[in-house]
Scaffold this active site. Sequence first.
Site, mmCIF file in Angstrom:
data_model
loop_
_atom_site.group_PDB
_atom_site.id
_atom_site.type_symbol
_atom_site.label_atom_id
_atom_site.label_comp_id
_atom_site.label_asym_id
_atom_site.label_seq_id
_atom_site.Cartn_x
_atom_site.Cartn_y
_atom_site.Cartn_z
ATOM 1 N N TYR A 33 -32.013 -8.121 18.288
ATOM 2 C CA TYR A 33 -31.350 -8.080 16.986
ATOM 3 C C TYR A 33 -30.041 -8.833 17.032
ATOM 4 C CZ TYR A 33 -27.975 -4.560 18.648
ATOM 5 O OH TYR A 33 -26.975 -3.912 19.315
ATOM 6 N N ARG A 100 -51.627 -1.202 21.209
ATOM 7 C CA ARG A 100 -50.634 -0.784 22.202
ATOM 8 C C ARG A 100 -51.111 -1.067 23.625
ATOM 9 N NH1 ARG A 100 -48.589 2.910 25.478
ATOM 10 N NH2 ARG A 100 -46.346 3.351 25.351
ATOM 11 N N LYS A 147 -29.701 -8.953 23.812
ATOM 12 C CA LYS A 147 -29.354 -8.043 22.710
ATOM 13 C C LYS A 147 -30.625 -7.349 22.238
ATOM 14 C CE LYS A 147 -26.239 -7.813 18.728
ATOM 15 N NZ LYS A 147 -25.496 -6.638 19.155
ATOM 16 N N GLU A 180 -18.317 -2.207 29.484
ATOM 17 C CA GLU A 180 -18.054 -2.442 28.059
ATOM 18 C C GLU A 180 -18.245 -1.121 27.316
ATOM 19 O OE1 GLU A 180 -21.002 -5.018 26.204
ATOM 20 O OE2 GLU A 180 -22.591 -4.167 27.440
ATOM 21 N N LEU A 205 -23.057 -7.344 27.192
ATOM 22 C CA LEU A 205 -23.469 -8.254 26.126
ATOM 23 C C LEU A 205 -22.321 -9.240 25.901
ATOM 24 C CD1 LEU A 205 -25.635 -8.807 23.904
ATOM 25 C CD2 LEU A 205 -24.015 -7.728 22.349
#
Length: 287
Positions: A33, A100, A147, A180, A205
């Site tokens: 995302y 799946r 991300k 972070e 990130l």
Amino acid sequence: MPRIAYVNGRYLPRDQGAVSIEDRGYQFADGIYEVIWVRGGRIIDLEGHMERLERSLDELSIKRPFARSVFAVILAQCLRRNRLADGYLYIQVSRGVAPRNHVYPDHGRASVVVTASRARPYDPKVMEKGVRVITIPDIRWQRCDIKAIALLPNVMGKQRAKEAGAFEAWQINALGEVTEGSVSNAWIITHEGEIITHPANNSILSGITRRAVLALVREQGLKLAERPFTLEEALVADEAFLTGTTNFIVPIVKIDKTPVGNGKPGPVTLDLHQAYLTYMDKQNEGC
Ligand code: PMP
């Protein structure tokens, strides 16, 4: 504000947008995302976000769903259809729908969703008073540079912060270093005036705000080190702050129970915050 979302090729009322229960984003958190800020109707740091989005997709071998120029059109449409001037765009790309099975499907097609949301009302207290962070163990995987939508440790961390009445949770690795926050990058400024933030490797990130702030720090000729810093170093720092797309730069005045510096937002942090606002406004003028 109308609430229109882009969902796999269609613009729909947001509450009617849906993806399949067999989407791998739902089944495996197999997707990525981006969150992109919009200020005065302009998209901030679009190129940086597109670069990072493509990098995340490439690292997971998810075929890029379309060219950057097409993404730019979809984002612009989402702004226009939602009449959004100040807020943020959320992009999610998953590996798509398949029966799946852990292995990647041979002929999958990525699912793409884009939403546009208004900015939360600005709370001036955050900049005036600063915020507190708590510290938690960093229990995440070793590819925090991607991300990914798999965010459970971050979700748990942010929840712990909320329950502790804090703004954010700083994650501490096995070496006692601050990697972070759960939704932001972490910075300190030492007594000697050195600005320190964790290097952009697989442990964090690489924030787009972080990149912009690094450039501002360099531009201003301030002392800078991209290296890990320990919690001990943070507890004796003169200033501390966090950065992220939705919060810009936020001064930190307490880490757990220890005040940072004199317990007030630091002058260098406040200067950088101003410089960052100017940086965003300049992007608006340029277009
Ligand atoms: N680290 C983490 C774990 C994050 O979730 C975020 C925000 N998504 C950031 C850092 C800040 O990145 P950016 O400046 O691109 O918002």
